[in-house]
Design a protein around this motif. Structure first.
Motif, short mmCIF file in Angstrom:
data_model
loop_
_atom_site.label_atom_id
_atom_site.label_comp_id
_atom_site.label_asym_id
_atom_site.label_seq_id
_atom_site.Cartn_x
_atom_site.Cartn_y
_atom_site.Cartn_z
N UNK A 6 0.82 -1.34 0.07
CA UNK A 6 0.29 0.22 -0.11
C UNK A 6 0.71 1.26 -0.04
N UNK A 7 0.19 2.43 -0.18
CA UNK A 7 0.85 3.57 0.04
C UNK A 7 1.17 4.41 -1.51
N UNK A 19 6.06 3.63 0.65
CA UNK A 19 5.17 2.23 0.45
C UNK A 19 5.25 1.32 1.88
N UNK A 20 4.28 0.81 2.06
CA UNK A 20 4.12 -0.30 3.11
C UNK A 20 3.76 -1.57 2.34
N UNK A 21 4.17 -2.76 3.28
CA UNK A 21 4.04 -4.08 3.00
C UNK A 21 3.67 -4.71 4.48
N UNK A 67 16.13 5.27 -2.64
CA UNK A 67 15.15 4.38 -2.01
C UNK A 67 15.70 3.91 -0.90
N UNK A 68 15.22 3.85 0.32
CA UNK A 68 15.55 2.96 1.39
C UNK A 68 14.49 2.07 2.06
N UNK A 69 14.72 0.85 2.15
CA UNK A 69 14.22 -0.34 2.76
C UNK A 69 14.36 -0.40 4.23
N UNK A 79 10.91 3.78 1.57
CA UNK A 79 10.96 5.16 1.15
C UNK A 79 11.47 5.54 0.06
N UNK A 80 10.73 5.99 -0.74
CA UNK A 80 11.32 6.48 -2.07
C UNK A 80 11.24 8.08 -2.18
#
Length: 121
Positions: A6-7, A19-21, A67-69, A79-80
């Motif tokens: 989502x996001x 984005x979230x998972x 990007x950061x995961x 995070x994009x």
């Protein structure tokens, strides 16, 4: 494990999205998790991956530095920043078969529904 991304949304070039998972039914706390994306007419592309404890991360060359995961007990985030029109795609998260993932989609299972990211120029 059923995953849900989502996001996504529409953002201008240079903007940011997070984005979230999340997982339903079971958690993925013991699994690596990866983000992949697929643009229209293109093959699925590895974006980022994180190990089960967050101690190891991988990034695709096209997103490295932007990007950061990350992850907490319940979710995995992407995070994009500094988004570009070429980042436009449907983004999917997936749980790895083990504690660590890789850049190969074959090492992942439990693909969930994706979330659309559209970056306008």
């Amino acid at each position: 494990v059923q995953l849900q991304a989502s996001g996504g949304g529409l953002v201008q070039a240079g903007g940011s999205l997070r984005l979230s998972c999340s997982a339903s039914r079971r958690t993925f706390s013991n699994n690596g998790v990866g983000w992949f994306r697929q643009a229209p007419g293109k093959e699925r592309e590895f974006v980022a991956g994180i190990s089960w404890n967050g101690g190891s991360t991988l990034y695709g060359d096209s997103v490295k530095g932007r990007f950061t995961i990350s992850r907490d007990n319940a979710k995995v985030y992407l995070q994009m920043n500094s988004l570009k029109p070429e980042d436009t795609a449907v983004y999917y998260c997936a749980a790895a078969r083990g504690a660590y993932g890789s850049r190969s989609s074959s090492d992942f299972r439990s693909w969930g529904q994706g979330t659309l990211v559209t970056v306008s120029s």
